[in-house]
Design an enzyme around this catalytic site. Structure first.
Site, PDB file in Angstrom:
ATOM      1  N   ASP A  45       0.278  33.262  20.096  1.00 59.80           N
ATOM      2  CA  ASP A  45       1.437  32.614  20.691  1.00 59.80           C
ATOM      3  C   ASP A  45       0.993  31.656  21.790  1.00 59.80           C
ATOM      4  O   ASP A  45       0.028  31.921  22.504  1.00 59.80           O
ATOM      5  CB  ASP A  45       2.384  33.669  21.275  1.00 59.80           C
ATOM      6  CG  ASP A  45       3.741  33.088  21.632  1.00 59.80           C
ATOM      7  OD1 ASP A  45       3.873  32.568  22.755  1.00 59.80           O
ATOM      8  OD2 ASP A  45       4.653  33.151  20.805  1.00 59.80           O
ATOM      9  N   GLU A  72       3.032  22.677  35.322  1.00 59.80           N
ATOM     10  CA  GLU A  72       3.132  23.988  35.969  1.00 59.80           C
ATOM     11  C   GLU A  72       1.768  24.676  36.011  1.00 59.80           C
ATOM     12  O   GLU A  72       1.639  25.867  35.728  1.00 59.80           O
ATOM     13  CB  GLU A  72       4.150  24.868  35.237  1.00 59.80           C
ATOM     14  CG  GLU A  72       5.548  24.274  35.187  1.00 59.80           C
ATOM     15  CD  GLU A  72       6.535  25.139  34.448  1.00 59.80           C
ATOM     16  OE1 GLU A  72       7.627  25.395  35.003  1.00 59.80           O
ATOM     17  OE2 GLU A  72       6.217  25.583  33.327  1.00 59.80           O
ATOM     18  N   GLU A 120       5.118  28.490  41.273  1.00 63.27           N
ATOM     19  CA  GLU A 120       6.268  29.093  40.608  1.00 63.27           C
ATOM     20  C   GLU A 120       6.407  30.578  40.952  1.00 63.27           C
ATOM     21  O   GLU A 120       5.420  31.311  41.030  1.00 63.27           O
ATOM     22  CB  GLU A 120       6.146  28.927  39.097  1.00 63.27           C
ATOM     23  CG  GLU A 120       7.353  29.425  38.332  1.00 63.27           C
ATOM     24  CD  GLU A 120       7.192  29.326  36.832  1.00 63.27           C
ATOM     25  OE1 GLU A 120       7.891  30.087  36.112  1.00 63.27           O
ATOM     26  OE2 GLU A 120       6.389  28.501  36.372  1.00 63.27           O
ATOM     27  N   CYS A 131      13.901  31.937  34.207  1.00 63.20           N
ATOM     28  CA  CYS A 131      12.917  33.012  34.091  1.00 63.20           C
ATOM     29  C   CYS A 131      12.717  33.776  35.394  1.00 63.20           C
ATOM     30  O   CYS A 131      12.419  34.981  35.368  1.00 63.20           O
ATOM     31  CB  CYS A 131      11.589  32.456  33.596  1.00 63.20           C
ATOM     32  SG  CYS A 131      10.960  31.050  34.551  1.00 63.20           S
TER      33      CYS A 131
END
Length: 626
Positions: free
Chosen positions: A191, A305, A321, A398
């Site tokens: 993934d 990010e 973040e 998130c």
């Protein structure tokens, strides 16, 4: 009994972990303590807020479109399912602590029922790909987040299984996990967003089903061989440019990298893979040696990010973040369990009290996604990617549910045991009850930490117990019962006869300190930061006189730093400085002219409390007065 509930990370007895985590209910924070108040605010404000926002923002309707109970288009990010799963995980941990919360239990059960209804006959579950792209299932793994969402579902199920709630959720997650094992054990696919690895390991720890662990290891070994399409960001963004076993530096999207490394440690301790654990430690040295902000935040670049180059740590452009800070906390906890070395607990504390705590407002319902160390005067905060104040929710949501699941389970990260010993890593007023070598141990901690460095720990047990107290790296001159602490790997070991009860007094000196940056951090060269104990401090525009611009303020490093207080701020720091107004309005004057300077009295507040009074500029790194 809640004290018998296992927490988020619990290595099996066959693992090579050095330390063993306590049961989730073993630690109870006092309501008046910083951590206790935060946990209570999360239970009464943040978690209900997340549940409400899942409904209002459409994340739950995405599942209802699968079941035929709602019409319209899929809403928000294609991986919004994960926000639902993280909130379910938070609810499960909270119910493990407060099982009589009927409203929260109803949310968990009705949401789990909806998720179960949306699951395919073969076990597949993803609201976006089921409705929007059914023909591309498993075919866009570089960007699809299908396994990422599955990982958060599994972690919610692990929490539910351990808390003894949401049995339906556990069934759903196992069906999906079994489908994933069947499919991915036969193909070379991974993934694009790591997360499934650590989830599969924890599911193995719950069930004992070895294929879950084997697949987690397979995913790690496949990564770094160019299997993913990195698109415009490249393979480094996805950590697919080099195998983790040989990688020499952290790279790419920070949350992806840190979730991957959490899984690396999990697999390493369960499979006794020293090479894999050594890789995690090597990458830790790079991340925390050259790419971590003073607040514990990581991620220098908004564009992807991502981590920047070594020492690329601009305060005003810091992305930092919130999810990356939480992932850092998770990674350091796993390394602490694996090695017993206090430097990992130091980083847990630093990121918890600064980057993580600063992401949430005191009302518990407003949040930062990015956490800069400098908000400039005139900053355009109109876009949610870099707002001037905390927001109640985000299109990419998130962070808020991630915060909820961490804080709901926070008592599980305070202390550990090993044969003959109890180790205390995070200090908070409260109680601890556990067993060491079969003997009951009761610990009562009295402290005002992190505002006060005095920690009184009373222990009662019949065990021949060694009590290990973490001595933070910043705590030079720490005393144990008035004697200089003897520190080994970050801990002072105390051996006593505890049968009648005994109290140990730990004194951690907390003078205000000026910290200077590494000379290669060009962005803050010539600046200093103010810290006290584990807390980083900052200046806010709200504490400056009218007409003074924050960027014109300079700190007098020769003047004392004096402790004070404000409403809702137990310890402020008073300092002196100068307002050095530029002598010219020219952007690049031909000759340097001396600025006009006036003395000023300054008040610094803890970084994690900034932005709670009114929106406005803030600064951690302060230029030095001439």
């Amino acid at each position: 009994m809640t004290e018998r509930i296992l927490g988020p990370v619990h290595p099996t007895s066959a693992a090579t972990a050095t330390l063993r985590p306590l049961f989730l209910g073993a630690v109870t924070f006092s309501p008046g303590s910083l951590l206790g108040g935060w946990q209570e605010r999360t239970a009464t404000r943040t978690l209900p807020h997340c549940a409400e926002q899942l409904e209002a923002a459409g994340a739950l309707d995405n599942f209802r479109r699968v079941t035929g109970e709602a019409d319209g288009d899929h809403r928000n990010m294609w991986f919004a399912d994960s926000d639902v799963y993280k909130t379910l995980e938070a609810a499960a941990w909270q119910l493990g602590r407060t099982p009589d919360d009927a409203e929260l239990r109803a949310f968990l059960e009705t949401t789990a029922a909806l998720v179960a209804k949306a699951q395919g006959d073969d076990g597949y579950l993803n609201s976006y790909f089921t409705v929007v792209k059914p023909e591309l299932r498993w075919r866009e793994l570089h960007w699809s987040h299908e396994l990422y969402c599955a990982g958060h579902l599994i972690q919610a199920a692990v929490a539910a299984a351990r808390a003894g709630v949401g049995a339906q959720l556990v069934t759903v997650a196992r069906r999906f996990a079994d489908l994933i094992v069947e499919r991915f054990s036969r193909v070379d696919d991974v993934d694009g967003h790591p997360e499934i690895e650590t989830a599969l390991v924890e599911l193995y720890r719950v069930t004992g089903h070895r294929p879950y662990l084997d697949l987690a290891k397979r995913f790690l070994d496949l990564r770094g061989h160019g299997l993913l399409d990195g698109g415009r960001f490249g393979s480094r963004y996805l950590q697919d440019h080099e195998p983790v076993r040989t990688a020499g530096e952290v790279a790419g999207h920070v949350v992806r990298q840190l979730y991957l490394l959490a899984g690396v440690v999990d697999v390493a301790v369960e499979t006794r893979d020293d090479e894999l654990l050594d890789a995690a430690r090597r990458l830790w040295a790079d991340a925390f040696g050259t790419r971590t902000y003073l607040t514990g935040a990581q991620g220098s670049r908004h564009r992807d990010e991502a981590f920047g180059d070594p020492y690329e740590l601009p305060p005003d452009r810091a992305y930092g973040e919130t999810c990356a800070a939480i992932a850092s906390f998770h990674w350091n906890w796993r390394l602490l369990l694996a090695t017993g070395e206090g430097k990992y607990a130091d980083e847990m504390e630093r990121v918890l009290y600064n980057a993580i705590a600063g992401s949430t407002a005191l009302d518990g319902t407003h949040f930062f996604y990015a956490n800069p160390l400098h908000l400039r005067t005139g900053h355009d905060g109109s876009h949610e990617d870099a707002p001037s104040h905390r927001l109640p929710w985000y299109s990419c949501a998130c962070c808020p549910p991630n915060l909820a699941r961490l804080v709901a389970s926070l008592s599980g990260y305070v202390a550990t045991t090993d044969p003959g010993g109890l180790q205390v890593h995070l200090y908070a007023d409260g109680t601890l009850q556990t067993t060491v070598d079969g003997a009951e141990v009761r610990v009562v901690t009295r402290t005002g930490y992190p505002w006060d460095g005095r920690v009184e720990i009373s222990v009662t047990t019949d065990a021949a117990l060694t009590l290990s107290l973490r001595i933070p790296g910043w705590a030079a001159g720490a005393l144990v019962d008035g004697v200089p602490a003897e520190v080994h790997d970050g801990y002072a070991a105390v051996r006593r006869d505890w049968t009648a009860g005994a109290t140990v007094v730990l004194d951690l000196p907390m003078p205000a300190r000026l910290v200077r940056p590494h000379p290669r951090i060009d962005a803050v060269r010539g600046c200093v930061a103010v810290t006290r104990g584990p807390l980083v401090y900052c200046l806010e525009q709200a504490d400056l006189p009218a007409g003074v611009t924050l960027e014109d303020v300079r700190l007098d490093v020769g003047a004392p730093l004096v402790a004070g207080r404000l409403p809702d701020v137990p310890v402020t720091l008073a300092a002196r400085g100068r307002v050095e107004t530029p002598a010219s309005d020219e952007l690049y004057p031909a000759e340097a002219e001396e600025p006009h300077g006036e003395p000023i009295e300054l008040t610094a507040i803890p970084y994690f409390l900034w932005g709670n009074r009114e929106p406005g500029p803030m600064r951690v790194w302060l230029p030095v007065a001439r």
